[in-house]
Design a protein around this motif. Structure first.
Motif, PDB file in Angstrom:
ATOM      1  N   LEU A   1       9.496   8.870 -17.244  1.00 51.58           N
ATOM      2  CA  LEU A   1      10.006   8.118 -15.917  1.00 51.58           C
ATOM      3  C   LEU A   1       8.900   7.196 -15.514  1.00 51.58           C
ATOM      4  O   LEU A   1       7.718   7.586 -15.403  1.00 51.58           O
ATOM      5  N   LEU A   2       9.223   6.046 -15.237  1.00 53.69           N
ATOM      6  CA  LEU A   2       8.646   5.124 -14.378  1.00 53.69           C
ATOM      7  C   LEU A   2       8.485   5.035 -12.747  1.00 53.69           C
ATOM      8  O   LEU A   2       9.884   4.947 -12.579  1.00 53.69           O
ATOM      9  N   GLY A   3       7.616   5.152 -12.141  1.00 51.45           N
ATOM     10  CA  GLY A   3       7.686   5.021 -10.761  1.00 51.45           C
ATOM     11  C   GLY A   3       7.311   3.527 -10.335  1.00 51.45           C
ATOM     12  O   GLY A   3       7.862   2.664 -10.443  1.00 51.45           O
ATOM     13  N   ARG A   4       5.877   3.567  -9.976  1.00 51.06           N
ATOM     14  CA  ARG A   4       5.417   2.158  -9.666  1.00 51.06           C
ATOM     15  C   ARG A   4       5.511   1.214 -10.671  1.00 51.06           C
ATOM     16  O   ARG A   4       5.866  -0.058 -10.180  1.00 51.06           O
ATOM     17  N   ALA A   5       5.332   1.386 -11.728  1.00 54.81           N
ATOM     18  CA  ALA A   5       5.670   0.165 -12.904  1.00 54.81           C
ATOM     19  C   ALA A   5       7.186  -0.586 -12.515  1.00 54.81           C
ATOM     20  O   ALA A   5       6.991  -1.555 -12.338  1.00 54.81           O
TER      21      ALA A   5
ATOM     22  N   HIS B   1       0.931  -1.320  -0.132  1.00 50.33           N
ATOM     23  CA  HIS B   1       0.174  -0.174   0.093  1.00 50.33           C
ATOM     24  C   HIS B   1       0.760   1.257   0.078  1.00 50.33           C
ATOM     25  O   HIS B   1       0.442   2.221  -0.754  1.00 50.33           O
ATOM     26  N   TYR B   2       1.920   1.123   0.605  1.00 49.40           N
ATOM     27  CA  TYR B   2       2.858   2.230   0.580  1.00 49.40           C
ATOM     28  C   TYR B   2       3.319   2.676  -0.897  1.00 49.40           C
ATOM     29  O   TYR B   2       3.532   3.874  -1.336  1.00 49.40           O
ATOM     30  N   VAL B   3       3.690   1.608  -1.895  1.00 50.64           N
ATOM     31  CA  VAL B   3       3.968   1.867  -3.170  1.00 50.64           C
ATOM     32  C   VAL B   3       2.731   2.219  -3.850  1.00 50.64           C
ATOM     33  O   VAL B   3       2.464   3.052  -4.769  1.00 50.64           O
TER      34      VAL B   3
ATOM     35  N   GLY C   1       1.610   7.857 -13.969  1.00 55.96           N
ATOM     36  CA  GLY C   1       0.625   7.021 -14.567  1.00 55.96           C
ATOM     37  C   GLY C   1       1.262   6.264 -15.749  1.00 55.96           C
ATOM     38  O   GLY C   1       0.252   5.529 -16.366  1.00 55.96           O
ATOM     39  N   ILE C   2       2.305   6.370 -15.893  1.00 56.51           N
ATOM     40  CA  ILE C   2       3.017   5.519 -17.094  1.00 56.51           C
ATOM     41  C   ILE C   2       3.168   3.813 -16.733  1.00 56.51           C
ATOM     42  O   ILE C   2       3.656   3.827 -15.820  1.00 56.51           O
ATOM     43  N   ARG C   3       2.316   3.130 -17.342  1.00 57.17           N
ATOM     44  CA  ARG C   3       2.214   1.870 -17.072  1.00 57.17           C
ATOM     45  C   ARG C   3       2.741   0.687 -18.055  1.00 57.17           C
ATOM     46  O   ARG C   3       3.042  -0.389 -17.825  1.00 57.17           O
TER      47      ARG C   3
ATOM     48  N   ALA D   1      12.069   6.505 -12.304  1.00 53.66           N
ATOM     49  CA  ALA D   1      12.102   7.800 -11.297  1.00 53.66           C
ATOM     50  C   ALA D   1      12.704   7.450  -9.842  1.00 53.66           C
ATOM     51  O   ALA D   1      12.627   6.138  -9.376  1.00 53.66           O
ATOM     52  N   PRO D   2      12.850   8.608  -9.097  1.00 51.41           N
ATOM     53  CA  PRO D   2      13.352   8.067  -7.797  1.00 51.41           C
ATOM     54  C   PRO D   2      11.986   7.617  -6.819  1.00 51.41           C
ATOM     55  O   PRO D   2      11.027   8.328  -6.778  1.00 51.41           O
ATOM     56  N   VAL D   3      12.213   6.677  -6.213  1.00 55.90           N
ATOM     57  CA  VAL D   3      11.208   6.012  -5.585  1.00 55.90           C
ATOM     58  C   VAL D   3      11.935   5.765  -4.033  1.00 55.90           C
ATOM     59  O   VAL D   3      12.858   4.955  -3.891  1.00 55.90           O
ATOM     60  N   GLY D   4      11.375   6.206  -3.173  1.00 51.15           N
ATOM     61  CA  GLY D   4      11.787   6.363  -1.635  1.00 51.15           C
ATOM     62  C   GLY D   4      11.721   4.917  -1.061  1.00 51.15           C
ATOM     63  O   GLY D   4      10.726   4.188  -1.355  1.00 51.15           O
ATOM     64  N   LEU D   5      12.946   4.523  -0.403  1.00 49.12           N
ATOM     65  CA  LEU D   5      12.616   3.164   0.378  1.00 49.12           C
ATOM     66  C   LEU D   5      12.261   1.972  -0.487  1.00 49.12           C
ATOM     67  O   LEU D   5      11.957   0.892  -0.357  1.00 49.12           O
TER      68      LEU D   5
ATOM     69  N   LEU E   1      18.325   7.822  -8.054  1.00 48.48           N
ATOM     70  CA  LEU E   1      18.464   7.581  -6.665  1.00 48.48           C
ATOM     71  C   LEU E   1      17.567   8.518  -5.985  1.00 48.48           C
ATOM     72  O   LEU E   1      17.889   9.735  -5.783  1.00 48.48           O
ATOM     73  N   SER E   2      16.680   8.170  -4.982  1.00 49.57           N
ATOM     74  CA  SER E   2      15.874   9.020  -4.107  1.00 49.57           C
ATOM     75  C   SER E   2      16.661   9.441  -2.916  1.00 49.57           C
ATOM     76  O   SER E   2      17.639   8.717  -2.572  1.00 49.57           O
ATOM     77  N   THR E   3      16.488  10.524  -2.566  1.00 52.13           N
ATOM     78  CA  THR E   3      16.901  11.161  -1.250  1.00 52.13           C
ATOM     79  C   THR E   3      16.806  10.084  -0.128  1.00 52.13           C
ATOM     80  O   THR E   3      17.794  10.015   0.754  1.00 52.13           O
ATOM     81  N   VAL E   4      15.759   9.555  -0.148  1.00 49.80           N
ATOM     82  CA  VAL E   4      15.402   8.673   0.988  1.00 49.80           C
ATOM     83  C   VAL E   4      15.415   7.237   0.415  1.00 49.80           C
ATOM     84  O   VAL E   4      14.694   6.529   0.805  1.00 49.80           O
ATOM     85  N   SER E   5      16.599   6.818   0.070  1.00 53.85           N
ATOM     86  CA  SER E   5      16.954   5.578  -0.483  1.00 53.85           C
ATOM     87  C   SER E   5      17.680   4.767   0.810  1.00 53.85           C
ATOM     88  O   SER E   5      17.826   5.213   1.929  1.00 53.85           O
TER      89      SER E   5
HETATM   90  C1  FNR Z   1       7.547   7.927  -5.037  1.00 57.68           C
HETATM   91  N1  FNR Z   1       7.895   9.405  -5.734  1.00 57.68           N
HETATM   92  C2  FNR Z   1       9.167  10.086  -5.125  1.00 57.68           C
HETATM   93  N2  FNR Z   1       9.414  11.066  -5.953  1.00 57.68           N
HETATM   94  C3  FNR Z   1      10.648  11.764  -5.447  1.00 57.68           C
HETATM   95  O1  FNR Z   1      10.961  12.724  -6.040  1.00 57.68           O
HETATM   96  N3  FNR Z   1      11.532  11.479  -4.283  1.00 57.68           N
HETATM   97  C4  FNR Z   1      10.823  10.389  -3.796  1.00 57.68           C
HETATM   98  O2  FNR Z   1      11.565   9.724  -2.599  1.00 57.68           O
HETATM   99  C5  FNR Z   1       9.534   9.552  -4.064  1.00 57.68           C
HETATM  100  N4  FNR Z   1       9.259   8.297  -3.438  1.00 57.68           N
HETATM  101  C6  FNR Z   1       8.329   7.932  -3.921  1.00 57.68           C
HETATM  102  C7  FNR Z   1       7.705   6.428  -3.333  1.00 57.68           C
HETATM  103  C8  FNR Z   1       6.710   5.750  -4.044  1.00 57.68           C
HETATM  104  C9  FNR Z   1       6.547   4.304  -3.475  1.00 57.68           C
HETATM  105  C10 FNR Z   1       6.321   6.235  -5.203  1.00 57.68           C
HETATM  106  C11 FNR Z   1       5.351   5.508  -5.864  1.00 57.68           C
HETATM  107  C12 FNR Z   1       6.760   7.272  -5.969  1.00 57.68           C
HETATM  108  C13 FNR Z   1       7.363   9.905  -7.021  1.00 57.68           C
HETATM  109  C14 FNR Z   1       7.920   9.214  -8.139  1.00 57.68           C
HETATM  110  O3  FNR Z   1       9.116   9.970  -8.366  1.00 57.68           O
HETATM  111  C15 FNR Z   1       6.934   9.477  -9.617  1.00 57.68           C
HETATM  112  O4  FNR Z   1       7.075  10.808  -9.591  1.00 57.68           O
HETATM  113  C16 FNR Z   1       6.046   8.754  -9.650  1.00 57.68           C
HETATM  114  O5  FNR Z   1       5.951   7.523  -8.825  1.00 57.68           O
HETATM  115  C17 FNR Z   1       5.378   8.820 -10.915  1.00 57.68           C
HETATM  116  O6  FNR Z   1       3.941   8.081 -10.845  1.00 57.68           O
HETATM  117  P1  FNR Z   1       3.663   6.533 -11.233  1.00 57.68           P
HETATM  118  O7  FNR Z   1       4.768   6.171 -12.470  1.00 57.68           O
HETATM  119  O8  FNR Z   1       4.117   5.660 -10.089  1.00 57.68           O
HETATM  120  O9  FNR Z   1       2.190   6.613 -11.449  1.00 57.68           O
END
Ligand code: FNR
Length: 382
Positions: free
Chosen positions: A327-331, A23-25, A308-310, A76-80, A105-109
């Protein structure tokens, strides 16, 4: 079985991840309208089918900030991310690297800059949040520079955090939430092994090392929440511009006026994004925001886009609307959770295949040929 980039990894991630992590993702802010619109608005854009145009030779390559990308896609940067698979940032970065696309790499990696950057051949991209603690920011920038990072992604759509109700329900947010969740993960034997925790919370975190101590992440969310800076303005970014001589990309632009300000500021690029629907619910989807922004600044700086890009068709749609790269995030996060580096590699291969089919059937041989003409205007609301 994984066949579709859009749906199969999400379903498999839901089966595999502990619910609080899924659910976090998967979740977004408030009622998640923008999260849904990101996906639905893109899916609703009609591609213009063309036939009999000898489409035997295609090129997906593109140039961005002096780099050659094998396709116009970055992670895309995805924290944790490192909570989703063992040394998750390294695994995702390797998959992107082998595919010939950038990893951010996210700030919160979980994995520190110094671990991820040397694990790949391409220069890594690094994302920084605007935080009250400018010393933290300077330290992070210095570390990124020392590790050979070229492109800085500066996220500006989090001057205050949006409420994510799924996280509040699961206990992922709130006092001491992070530590509680990590402890929960550690009591799940398979999961603890798989993410490499081994009862060593001090192993978890860029954040703790930025902050000069290694006490774990118990107060990470509290610290982060207290450190978002609502006073931030373009003027505050000037010292970063002076300090950072590589490409600087502003992430979180949804409005044409802000895009123009980014040009005035001297940004090398913007990322049209609503943070994947995780910040202000009710704002425009990236797909709907894009045409006005492209009209305002296309050619003045690079336009990147996410949210939204899946799948590969969505990549083609977003480029047709005006993006140079997406950029791809959740995908990729779902794919990483399911099958680590191999999952992300497979996802990127699927996206490439889907893009190729979309390009053949829209009669576009190169990325620069994909334009508004690749969409059907009559039924297109954008
Ligand atoms: C993010 N996103 C994000 N963005 C950012 O600048 N720093 C971060 O640390 C994070 N962390 C993060 C965690 C999770 C679990 C998600 C899903 C997203 C946002 C991310 O970079 C991006 O903008 C979105 O994920 C794009 O949307 P989609 O592709 O997930 O629909």
């Amino acid at each position: 079985m994984i066949i579709s980039a859009s749906t199969d990894y999400r379903a498999a991630a839901k089966r595999k991840l502990p619910p609080f992590l899924f659910h976090y993702v998967d979740g977004g802010a408030y009622a998640e309208h923008t999260l849904r619109r990101n996906v639905e608005d893109l899916a609703g854009i009609a591609l213009r089918q063309r036939v009999l145009r000898n489409m035997s030779e295609l090129s997906l390559e593109t140039q961005l900030f002096g780099e050659t990308l094998s396709m116009p896609v970055a992670l895309a940067p995805v924290g944790l991310t490192g909570m989703l698979a063992r040394r998750g940032e390294v695994q995702a970065a390797r998959a992107a690297d082998k595919k010939g696309i950038p990893f951010t790499l996210s700030t919160v990696s979980v994995c520190p800059i110094e671990e991820v950057a040397p694990a790949i051949k391409r220069p890594m991209w690094f994302q920084l949040y605007v935080l009250k603690d400018r010393g933290f920011m300077k330290n992070a920038l210095e570390r990124a520079k020392a590790a050979g990072v070229t492109t800085l992604v500066f996220t500006v759509d989090m001057p205050t955090p949006g409420a994510r109700y799924r996280d509040a329900h699961s206990g992922m947010s709130g006092p001491n939430a992070s530590m509680r969740r990590i402890l929960q993960a550690m009591t799940h034997p398979f999961w603890a092994w798989d993410v490499g925790l081994h009862g060593k919370p001090h192993d978890l975190g860029n954040i703790t090392t930025y902050r000069g101590h290694t006490t774990g992440l118990e107060d990470y969310i509290g610290w982060l929440a207290a450190n978002f800076d609502p006073s931030i303005s373009w003027k505050d970014l000037e010292w970063i511009r002076e300090f950072w001589d590589g490409p600087m990309v502003i992430k979180g632009i949804l409005d044409a006026d802000d895009a123009r300000d980014a040009v005035t500021f001297g940004a090398d690029g913007i990322i049209v994004s609503n943070h994947g629907g995780r910040q202000l619910d009710g704002v425009l989807s990236s797909a709907r925001a894009m045409p006005a922004i492209a009209d305002a600044v296309k050619g003045d700086l690079k336009i990147l886009a996410d949210s939204g890009i899946r799948n590969g068709l969505d990549v083609v749609r977003m480029i047709a609307l005006g993006a140079d790269t997406v950029l791809l995030g959740r995908a990729f996060a779902y794919a990483l959770a399911v099958d680590g580096e191999a999952g992300v590699t497979n996802l990127l291969d699927l996206i490439e295949k889907e893009m190729r089919v979309a390009m053949v059937l829209t009669g576009t041989k190169t990325i620069s040929e994909i334009s508004a003409d690749s969409l059907v205007r009559e039924v297109d609301h954008y």
